[in-house]
Design an enzyme around this catalytic site. Sequence first.
Site, PDB file in Angstrom:
ATOM      1  N   LYS A   1      -7.149   2.485  -2.425  1.00 37.02           N
ATOM      2  CA  LYS A   1      -7.665   3.535  -1.537  1.00 37.02           C
ATOM      3  C   LYS A   1      -8.329   4.618  -2.368  1.00 37.02           C
ATOM      4  CE  LYS A   1      -6.478   6.171   2.512  1.00 37.02           C
ATOM      5  NZ  LYS A   1      -5.635   6.235   3.693  1.00 37.02           N
TER       6      LYS A   1
ATOM      7  N   HIS B   1     -11.599   2.245   2.823  1.00 38.26           N
ATOM      8  CA  HIS B   1     -11.022   2.833   1.621  1.00 38.26           C
ATOM      9  C   HIS B   1     -11.989   3.007   0.463  1.00 38.26           C
ATOM     10  CE1 HIS B   1      -6.579   1.905   2.805  1.00 38.26           C
ATOM     11  NE2 HIS B   1      -7.265   2.522   3.744  1.00 38.26           N
TER      12      HIS B   1
ATOM     13  N   ASP C   1      -9.966   4.950  10.752  1.00 32.92           N
ATOM     14  CA  ASP C   1      -9.339   3.836  11.473  1.00 32.92           C
ATOM     15  C   ASP C   1      -9.695   3.793  12.950  1.00 32.92           C
ATOM     16  OD1 ASP C   1      -7.780   2.286   9.440  1.00 32.92           O
ATOM     17  OD2 ASP C   1      -6.883   4.243   9.096  1.00 32.92           O
TER      18      ASP C   1
ATOM     19  N   ASP D   1     -11.645   7.567   6.273  1.00 28.45           N
ATOM     20  CA  ASP D   1     -10.807   6.415   6.646  1.00 28.45           C
ATOM     21  C   ASP D   1     -10.159   6.685   8.004  1.00 28.45           C
ATOM     22  OD1 ASP D   1      -9.313   4.050   6.416  1.00 28.45           O
ATOM     23  OD2 ASP D   1      -7.630   5.133   5.522  1.00 28.45           O
TER      24      ASP D   1
ATOM     25  N   TRP E   1       0.866  -1.187   0.000  1.00 26.00           N
ATOM     26  CA  TRP E   1       0.000   0.000   0.000  1.00 26.00           C
ATOM     27  C   TRP E   1       0.897   1.230   0.000  1.00 26.00           C
ATOM     28  CZ3 TRP E   1      -0.183   3.956   3.727  1.00 26.00           C
ATOM     29  CH2 TRP E   1      -1.104   4.969   3.405  1.00 26.00           C
TER      30      TRP E   1
ATOM     31  N   GLU F   1      -3.301  -3.106  -2.032  1.00 22.10           N
ATOM     32  CA  GLU F   1      -4.425  -2.486  -1.323  1.00 22.10           C
ATOM     33  C   GLU F   1      -4.792  -1.171  -2.011  1.00 22.10           C
ATOM     34  OE1 GLU F   1      -3.430  -1.390   2.722  1.00 22.10           O
ATOM     35  OE2 GLU F   1      -5.520  -0.922   3.235  1.00 22.10           O
TER      36      GLU F   1
ATOM     37  N   ASP G   1      -9.614  -2.803   2.163  1.00 18.43           N
ATOM     38  CA  ASP G   1      -9.700  -2.211   3.500  1.00 18.43           C
ATOM     39  C   ASP G   1     -11.058  -1.512   3.535  1.00 18.43           C
ATOM     40  OD1 ASP G   1      -9.590   0.020   5.395  1.00 18.43           O
ATOM     41  OD2 ASP G   1      -7.447  -0.375   5.608  1.00 18.43           O
TER      42      ASP G   1
ATOM     43  N   ASP H   1      -6.791  -3.413  10.967  1.00 17.16           N
ATOM     44  CA  ASP H   1      -6.043  -2.200  10.615  1.00 17.16           C
ATOM     45  C   ASP H   1      -6.750  -0.972  11.192  1.00 17.16           C
ATOM     46  OD1 ASP H   1      -4.368  -0.328   9.567  1.00 17.16           O
ATOM     47  OD2 ASP H   1      -5.082  -0.510   7.496  1.00 17.16           O
TER      48      ASP H   1
ATOM     49  N   HIS I   1      -8.450  -5.809   5.195  1.00 25.42           N
ATOM     50  CA  HIS I   1      -8.111  -5.012   6.367  1.00 25.42           C
ATOM     51  C   HIS I   1      -9.429  -4.646   7.017  1.00 25.42           C
ATOM     52  CE1 HIS I   1      -3.770  -3.387   5.593  1.00 25.42           C
ATOM     53  NE2 HIS I   1      -3.812  -4.676   5.881  1.00 25.42           N
TER      54      HIS I   1
HETATM   55  C1  RNT Z   1      -3.766   3.169   5.022  1.00 22.57           C
HETATM   56  C2  RNT Z   1      -3.862   1.703   4.787  1.00 22.57           C
HETATM   57  C3  RNT Z   1      -2.710   0.882   5.274  1.00 22.57           C
HETATM   58  C4  RNT Z   1      -2.175   1.315   6.603  1.00 22.57           C
HETATM   59  C5  RNT Z   1      -1.216   0.347   7.258  1.00 22.57           C
HETATM   60  C6  RNT Z   1      -0.456   0.976   8.346  1.00 22.57           C
HETATM   61  O1  RNT Z   1      -4.894   3.849   4.726  1.00 22.57           O
HETATM   62  O2  RNT Z   1      -5.058   1.226   5.328  1.00 22.57           O
HETATM   63  O3  RNT Z   1      -3.063  -0.444   5.251  1.00 22.57           O
HETATM   64  O4  RNT Z   1      -3.193   1.588   7.508  1.00 22.57           O
HETATM   65  O5  RNT Z   1      -0.421  -0.226   6.309  1.00 22.57           O
HETATM   66 ZN    ZN Z   2      -5.346  -0.844   5.405  1.00 25.18          ZN
END
Ligand code: RNT
Ligand code: ZN
Length: 420
Positions: free
Chosen positions: A226, A262, A296, A294, A183, A224, A259, A327, A286
Amino acid sequence: MSYTEAKEKYAAIGIDTEKAIEKLKEAEIALHCWQGDDVRGFDTDPDKPLTGGIQTTGNYPGRARTPEELMADIDEVIKLIPGRAKMNLHACYAIFDDENGGWVDRDKLEPKHFKKWVDFCKERNLGCDFNPTFFSHPKCDPLTLSSPNEDTRKFWIEHGKACIRISQYIAEELGETCVMNIWTGDGFKDIPADRKGPRDRYKDSIEQILSEPFDFNKVKPCVESKVFGIGVESYTVGSAEFTLSFAATHSDKCIPLMDNGHYHPTEVVSDKIPALLSFYPNIALHITRPVRWDSDHVVLFDDETKEIAKEIVRCGGLDGSVFMALDYFDASINRIGAWVTGFRNTQKALLNALLTPHEELKKLQDESNFTKLMIMQEELKTMPFGEVWNEYCDRCKVPQDGSWYQEIERYEIDVLSKRV
Ligand code: RNT
Ligand code: ZN
């Protein structure tokens, strides 16, 4: 209500709680090391800004500052989570010491810089996933694998190749698949003048990384996607179409990773899982909680997490086709509490999915009996799930709900509060 009574209630709708418990015990979820230190790592100045469009917010005391502290915190987490975890490391968590020659830059990383982590995993019987770190580093210009500057791009390609070698080492040492996720936060804040150039370079860079020899049975590189990041609002190089097309056209070397933070907020990964599994034998996830963006946040036992788990379970994802990883990173609350809550909730969502009579529900759908389908789906929500969950925790020898917060407090007083 006792577990035995709950078991009978589930048996009445055709669900064997014993089977569900046994299945869940085997499901492996990767535990992300980066919740413990707000994604700082050990290879650069820990007070540098986090780049790549990701952000931790909050300054709760007690973050891990050294490999020893991070490992101690992970041990504390492991005590409180049921089921099977594996580690998930980022390259920036390399451990440098006198024995292995001290600091090197990311393009020069070697397996020896992760030996202590491998030993840590071996002692605890854990597998381990791995990630190259394409952010928070002076060589982000700000682009990495898509940079027009060939020196920059070369540096990051070399980093990616080094990470392939490290992933192969980890997989061999631990005797378990190592998922290696690519990523980057590459993208632009404002309207680009060239959208294709960066993508052509990104494609070439990932191809060069994957030209490094590795055994695809042991190492699963993934890409990955986004939609946007902070400071990268207008364009991301690794968009959904880009990464899915890359994975589709390089399926002998690479798998897609989704993820759930994303995508546009009205899109859901639960719906994308079966779509991808119609084409890809393996996918990676993720699992996170996006709040409006995003962000998290810590994973909750909420509707979308439950729906993601249902798709994993009913598509056969627990039999090896879906690689699950957490994640999220919240720096505003006790980090151990954050870690444990998200892991337990992901397990809860899987247990909830395993306690769902999928065959019967599918039959109702196929017979177009949508009235009964809706009623059954609603009534499942008041089944005695909590009793089965607590029984599962007992059998995994970890505290039930309602009896682990005091351990979080104790560790905060005894350990975290002393980190000043
Ligand atoms: C970022 C991605 C990625 C990170 C990690 C730390 O938006 O989700 O996966 O969160 O690699
Ligand atoms: Zn991620």
